[in-house]
Motif scaffolding. Sequence first.
Motif, PDB file in Angstrom:
ATOM      1  N   SER A 287      47.460  62.429  13.869  1.00  0.00           N
ATOM      2  CA  SER A 287      46.990  61.874  12.720  1.00  0.00           C
ATOM      3  C   SER A 287      45.894  63.188  12.484  1.00  0.00           C
ATOM      4  O   SER A 287      45.977  63.483  11.136  1.00  0.00           O
ATOM      5  CB  SER A 287      45.895  60.970  13.419  1.00  0.00           C
ATOM      6  OG  SER A 287      44.796  61.006  11.850  1.00  0.00           O
ATOM      7  N   TYR A 288      45.076  63.798  13.173  1.00  0.00           N
ATOM      8  CA  TYR A 288      44.706  64.915  12.163  1.00  0.00           C
ATOM      9  C   TYR A 288      44.388  65.696  13.788  1.00  0.00           C
ATOM     10  O   TYR A 288      43.817  65.267  15.525  1.00  0.00           O
ATOM     11  CB  TYR A 288      42.840  63.986  12.083  1.00  0.00           C
ATOM     12  CG  TYR A 288      41.786  65.372  12.188  1.00  0.00           C
ATOM     13  CD1 TYR A 288      40.642  65.544  13.524  1.00  0.00           C
ATOM     14  CD2 TYR A 288      41.553  66.191  11.207  1.00  0.00           C
ATOM     15  CE1 TYR A 288      39.726  66.888  13.287  1.00  0.00           C
ATOM     16  CE2 TYR A 288      40.451  66.942  10.435  1.00  0.00           C
ATOM     17  CZ  TYR A 288      39.832  67.470  11.498  1.00  0.00           C
ATOM     18  OH  TYR A 288      39.104  68.351  11.961  1.00  0.00           O
ATOM     19  N   CYS A 289      44.372  67.885  13.537  1.00  0.00           N
ATOM     20  CA  CYS A 289      43.595  67.956  14.139  1.00  0.00           C
ATOM     21  C   CYS A 289      42.951  68.966  13.714  1.00  0.00           C
ATOM     22  O   CYS A 289      42.760  69.210  12.734  1.00  0.00           O
ATOM     23  CB  CYS A 289      44.843  69.064  14.193  1.00  0.00           C
ATOM     24  SG  CYS A 289      45.949  68.177  15.293  1.00  0.00           S
ATOM     25  N   PRO A 290      41.729  70.031  15.095  1.00  0.00           N
ATOM     26  CA  PRO A 290      41.419  70.561  14.524  1.00  0.00           C
ATOM     27  C   PRO A 290      41.450  71.932  13.675  1.00  0.00           C
ATOM     28  O   PRO A 290      42.185  72.286  13.762  1.00  0.00           O
ATOM     29  CB  PRO A 290      40.367  70.654  15.592  1.00  0.00           C
ATOM     30  CG  PRO A 290      40.920  69.845  16.773  1.00  0.00           C
ATOM     31  CD  PRO A 290      42.055  69.525  16.253  1.00  0.00           C
ATOM     32  N   GLU A 291      40.436  72.056  13.485  1.00  0.00           N
ATOM     33  CA  GLU A 291      40.403  73.640  12.070  1.00  0.00           C
ATOM     34  C   GLU A 291      40.694  74.951  12.689  1.00  0.00           C
ATOM     35  O   GLU A 291      40.236  74.599  14.047  1.00  0.00           O
ATOM     36  CB  GLU A 291      39.215  74.032  10.916  1.00  0.00           C
ATOM     37  CG  GLU A 291      39.411  75.101  10.411  1.00  0.00           C
ATOM     38  CD  GLU A 291      37.726  74.894   9.915  1.00  0.00           C
ATOM     39  OE1 GLU A 291      38.449  75.980   8.567  1.00  0.00           O
ATOM     40  OE2 GLU A 291      36.981  74.034   9.901  1.00  0.00           O
ATOM     41  N   GLY A 292      41.947  75.522  12.212  1.00  0.00           N
ATOM     42  CA  GLY A 292      42.146  76.680  13.183  1.00  0.00           C
ATOM     43  C   GLY A 292      43.563  76.375  14.324  1.00  0.00           C
ATOM     44  O   GLY A 292      43.740  77.179  15.151  1.00  0.00           O
ATOM     45  N   THR A 293      44.053  74.367  14.292  1.00  0.00           N
ATOM     46  CA  THR A 293      45.218  74.743  15.367  1.00  0.00           C
ATOM     47  C   THR A 293      46.752  75.667  15.029  1.00  0.00           C
ATOM     48  O   THR A 293      47.044  75.295  13.711  1.00  0.00           O
ATOM     49  CB  THR A 293      45.444  73.278  15.416  1.00  0.00           C
ATOM     50  OG1 THR A 293      43.608  72.202  16.052  1.00  0.00           O
ATOM     51  CG2 THR A 293      46.152  72.624  16.120  1.00  0.00           C
ATOM     52  N   THR A 294      46.958  75.579  15.408  1.00  0.00           N
ATOM     53  CA  THR A 294      48.419  76.517  15.647  1.00  0.00           C
ATOM     54  C   THR A 294      49.410  75.781  15.192  1.00  0.00           C
ATOM     55  O   THR A 294      49.134  75.289  15.613  1.00  0.00           O
ATOM     56  CB  THR A 294      48.576  77.132  16.895  1.00  0.00           C
ATOM     57  OG1 THR A 294      48.114  77.943  17.920  1.00  0.00           O
ATOM     58  CG2 THR A 294      49.821  77.968  16.622  1.00  0.00           C
ATOM     59  N   ARG A 295      49.880  75.858  14.136  1.00  0.00           N
ATOM     60  CA  ARG A 295      51.549  74.982  13.193  1.00  0.00           C
ATOM     61  C   ARG A 295      52.337  75.715  13.741  1.00  0.00           C
ATOM     62  O   ARG A 295      52.584  76.731  14.925  1.00  0.00           O
ATOM     63  CB  ARG A 295      50.577  75.673  12.112  1.00  0.00           C
ATOM     64  CG  ARG A 295      50.156  74.854  10.726  1.00  0.00           C
ATOM     65  CD  ARG A 295      49.193  74.810   9.456  1.00  0.00           C
ATOM     66  NE  ARG A 295      50.704  74.860   9.167  1.00  0.00           N
ATOM     67  CZ  ARG A 295      50.279  73.212   8.824  1.00  0.00           C
ATOM     68  NH1 ARG A 295      49.479  72.769   9.408  1.00  0.00           N
ATOM     69  NH2 ARG A 295      51.558  72.886   8.175  1.00  0.00           N
ATOM     70  N   LEU A 296      52.860  75.258  14.067  1.00  0.00           N
ATOM     71  CA  LEU A 296      54.687  75.130  14.085  1.00  0.00           C
ATOM     72  C   LEU A 296      55.507  75.064  13.256  1.00  0.00           C
ATOM     73  O   LEU A 296      55.295  75.407  11.635  1.00  0.00           O
ATOM     74  CB  LEU A 296      54.083  73.614  14.663  1.00  0.00           C
ATOM     75  CG  LEU A 296      54.305  72.805  16.295  1.00  0.00           C
ATOM     76  CD1 LEU A 296      54.331  72.108  16.493  1.00  0.00           C
ATOM     77  CD2 LEU A 296      54.338  74.788  17.592  1.00  0.00           C
ATOM     78  N   ALA A 297      56.566  76.549  13.723  1.00  0.00           N
ATOM     79  CA  ALA A 297      57.278  76.628  12.723  1.00  0.00           C
ATOM     80  C   ALA A 297      59.038  75.776  12.985  1.00  0.00           C
ATOM     81  O   ALA A 297      59.642  76.190  13.159  1.00  0.00           O
ATOM     82  CB  ALA A 297      58.112  78.271  12.815  1.00  0.00           C
ATOM     83  N   TRP A 298      58.755  74.457  13.027  1.00  0.00           N
ATOM     84  CA  TRP A 298      60.197  73.520  13.044  1.00  0.00           C
ATOM     85  C   TRP A 298      59.566  73.093  11.883  1.00  0.00           C
ATOM     86  O   TRP A 298      59.167  72.613  11.627  1.00  0.00           O
ATOM     87  CB  TRP A 298      59.631  72.424  14.642  1.00  0.00           C
ATOM     88  CG  TRP A 298      60.103  73.684  15.892  1.00  0.00           C
ATOM     89  CD1 TRP A 298      59.229  73.664  16.051  1.00  0.00           C
ATOM     90  CD2 TRP A 298      60.687  74.732  15.777  1.00  0.00           C
ATOM     91  NE1 TRP A 298      58.820  74.925  17.403  1.00  0.00           N
ATOM     92  CE2 TRP A 298      60.201  75.576  17.287  1.00  0.00           C
ATOM     93  CE3 TRP A 298      61.663  74.757  15.865  1.00  0.00           C
ATOM     94  CZ2 TRP A 298      60.686  76.323  17.638  1.00  0.00           C
ATOM     95  CZ3 TRP A 298      62.563  76.067  16.661  1.00  0.00           C
ATOM     96  CH2 TRP A 298      61.838  76.679  17.687  1.00  0.00           C
TER      97      TRP A 298
END
Length: 436
Positions: free
Chosen positions: A246-257
Amino acid sequence: MHYLLFFFHAGALAAPAFTGGPVIIGENGYTSAPYHGPYTGTPTTTGAVMAPGTLAPSIEPKPPNPTATYYNAAGVPQQPMPAPYSDWDFESIALGVYQEYIELDLFHDGLARFTDAEFTAAGLDPEVRSLIQFMANQETGHATLLSNMLGEAAPKQCVYDYPYTTVREWVDFMQRVTRYGESGVWGFLAHLDSREVAQLLSQSIATEARQQMVFRQMAGLTPMDVWFENGWPQSWQWTMLAPYVSYCPEGTTRLAWQNFPTLRILNNPNINRVDANNTAQDGSEAVGDRIADPSRSNLTSGESCINAQGVGVNCQAAIARNRTQPLSYPGKRVFFDWEAPGQAVGPNNSYITSTTAGEPKFVAWSNQLNLTYSPLTVTGAQAGWTTQPEGFVYDDEGIINGTMAVMLTDTDLFVTPFNLTQLNPHIVALGLYQAG
């Protein structure tokens, strides 16, 4: 329909009293060796197989492989990708962190959400719940291991949106989540540049496989339903996982998939029914519209297998269950609808589903050593059906079984267990089928 059988292997069978050869499978199954006992003859050779000589008593240690110490502090791809969605090692481990965190939260959530009475009604006594607690603690170790590999760039723990409302639905959901978690790692493990990382992941995914088996037992399914586990590309795993973040903290690593559009299986077998195939054909027997949503468990007493009496019909938790009525069968007409690309999914609704495929023509069934195609009959705007294929891996082991990936494709591309990612550009929509 047609079948793409990836590869074949004949094992070896040997005993002192006869000449070894291929495994013998007769009309009534395996033919046992004529002798089972100690060797009584004289060996013609002794000792391990040796080369003509050795250069040293041991191999001198080398410096670490550069890929084994690769560290991406930025948490985003640093070099051009060889192909779309293919930044391999870092992004694979980052995906693994997302997976371990949702399992860590998911296993704990049900233990806190449901009452003792609800667990007892579902056939899960305090000792079983203690096992689930231990598996939740295992995820603490797995998340720590993978996060330590990535350091500060590791994804953070997020907030999740779960679909279940009963203990049965929770257990069903867990066996689906651990399936795409396990299969996702099997898919990329052999492709990692870092063998050191692969070694550590092998030691964690072996536990994940046991978890998936145990959750099947708790759901009243057969614990081992296939001869070979199937490996899936990372984008399949991320497509199934992302809708529940639902929600991730600010700055959480995003995925390239890639996030593929959702394929809804409208008459997915319901594991809570005496006859799992006696389901509505409109998708109403799933608790929602997301790919891994469990089957609805609030059935009438006559429909439900949970308290049904007799071998072959009862589906409460057990070491093993055999269903008189199989969950699915060759020749079953399976109905679908699917989303258009461009849907917002995943953490903070910040990922967008996409496809590069053309019009759907086939249904691809990925299971065991096989990828099998059946023709898709389109019946309307993003709706259609196919017939569940028949075929065998070896002997009488069916190619459609277990909790498995199913997708619509625009072509019947030949792929193997080692290069399934080649199919990704041809996938229209991706789903999860509860075949057995």
